[in-house]
Design a protein around this motif. Structure first.
Motif, PDB file in Angstrom:
ATOM      1  N   THR A  34      36.389   3.581   6.301  1.00 47.26           N
ATOM      2  CA  THR A  34      36.021   4.301   7.517  1.00 47.26           C
ATOM      3  C   THR A  34      37.242   4.526   8.396  1.00 47.26           C
ATOM      4  O   THR A  34      37.445   5.609   8.934  1.00 47.26           O
ATOM      5  N   SER A  66      35.696  -1.093   6.901  1.00 48.22           N
ATOM      6  CA  SER A  66      34.663  -0.504   6.055  1.00 48.22           C
ATOM      7  C   SER A  66      33.296  -0.975   6.528  1.00 48.22           C
ATOM      8  O   SER A  66      33.179  -2.029   7.166  1.00 48.22           O
ATOM      9  N   PRO A  67      32.243  -0.209   6.217  1.00 54.10           N
ATOM     10  CA  PRO A  67      30.902  -0.591   6.668  1.00 54.10           C
ATOM     11  C   PRO A  67      30.445  -1.899   6.030  1.00 54.10           C
ATOM     12  O   PRO A  67      30.785  -2.194   4.886  1.00 54.10           O
ATOM     13  N   TYR A 121      31.123  -2.899  11.148  1.00 58.18           N
ATOM     14  CA  TYR A 121      32.208  -2.721  10.195  1.00 58.18           C
ATOM     15  C   TYR A 121      32.935  -4.033   9.962  1.00 58.18           C
ATOM     16  O   TYR A 121      32.989  -4.891  10.838  1.00 58.18           O
ATOM     17  N   CYS A 146      32.202  -5.336  14.924  1.00 57.08           N
ATOM     18  CA  CYS A 146      33.121  -5.571  13.823  1.00 57.08           C
ATOM     19  C   CYS A 146      33.088  -7.056  13.479  1.00 57.08           C
ATOM     20  O   CYS A 146      32.892  -7.907  14.350  1.00 57.08           O
TER      21      CYS A 146
END
Length: 170
Positions: free
Chosen positions: A50, A68-69, A80, A116
């Motif tokens: 991402t 990244s997810p 993320y 996150c």
């Protein structure tokens, strides 16, 4: 030494340099399985990077960070995972990693991410607002190594699963 660090999006031409930086950064870490460069390549191939930023000094890629997810068992979306993050050994402890993290978190917020999380060193990530919480973690990872940062005040509960690319090993 005061470095002039440029933080920018990765470009196609950076792929090999990112692999080299990542391998070098993790080479001597005992906690590493030395697959981080493969993880980044697998995330890229799955179109799951991402945010992917490089740190550049004098035209040379010296650092990289990937976001990244992640999936969270309670159904919370738009979270993320941070990692891997890498800085060439000769540039470590010169704020390159800090610059990558700050810019990466800013970019996540700009795409309306809700939060996150990461697995990392207990003393390092707290300075960015990450914290250990009960009720959210990753199976098999000690709680004191798992950190979260909510951007909207809501902290999910349950189990976090990083992208399958994190299983890459070569």
């Amino acid at each position: 030494m005061n470095l002039k660090i440029l933080i920018r999006n990765e470009a196609d031409a950076d792929v090999d340099a990112i692999s080299e930086v990542t391998a070098a950064a993790f080479k001597t870490l005992e906690i590493s399985s030395h697959t981080e460069q493969f993880i980044i390549n697998a995330l890229r191939a799955a179109k799951a990077l991402t945010v992917s930023l490089v740190a550049e000094v004098d035209g040379r890629v010296i650092g990289h960070i990937a976001f990244s997810p992640v999936a969270i068992s309670d159904g919370t979306r738009n979270w993320y995972g941070l990692g891997p993050i890498s800085v060439l050994p000769e540039y470590q402890r010169q704020d390159v990693g800090k610059a990558l993290i700050r810019e990466g978190l800013s970019r996540l917020k700009n795409i309306n991410a809700q939060g996150c999380c990461l697995v990392g060193h207990p003393d390092y990530y707290k300075k960015f607002g990450f914290r250990n919480i009960t009720g959210l973690g990753i199976e098999g990872v000690p709680q004191e190594l798992f950190f979260v940062l909510s951007f909207d005040g809501h902290t999910p509960q349950g189990t976090v699963t990083f992208h399958d690319a994190f299983k890459a090993n070569g």
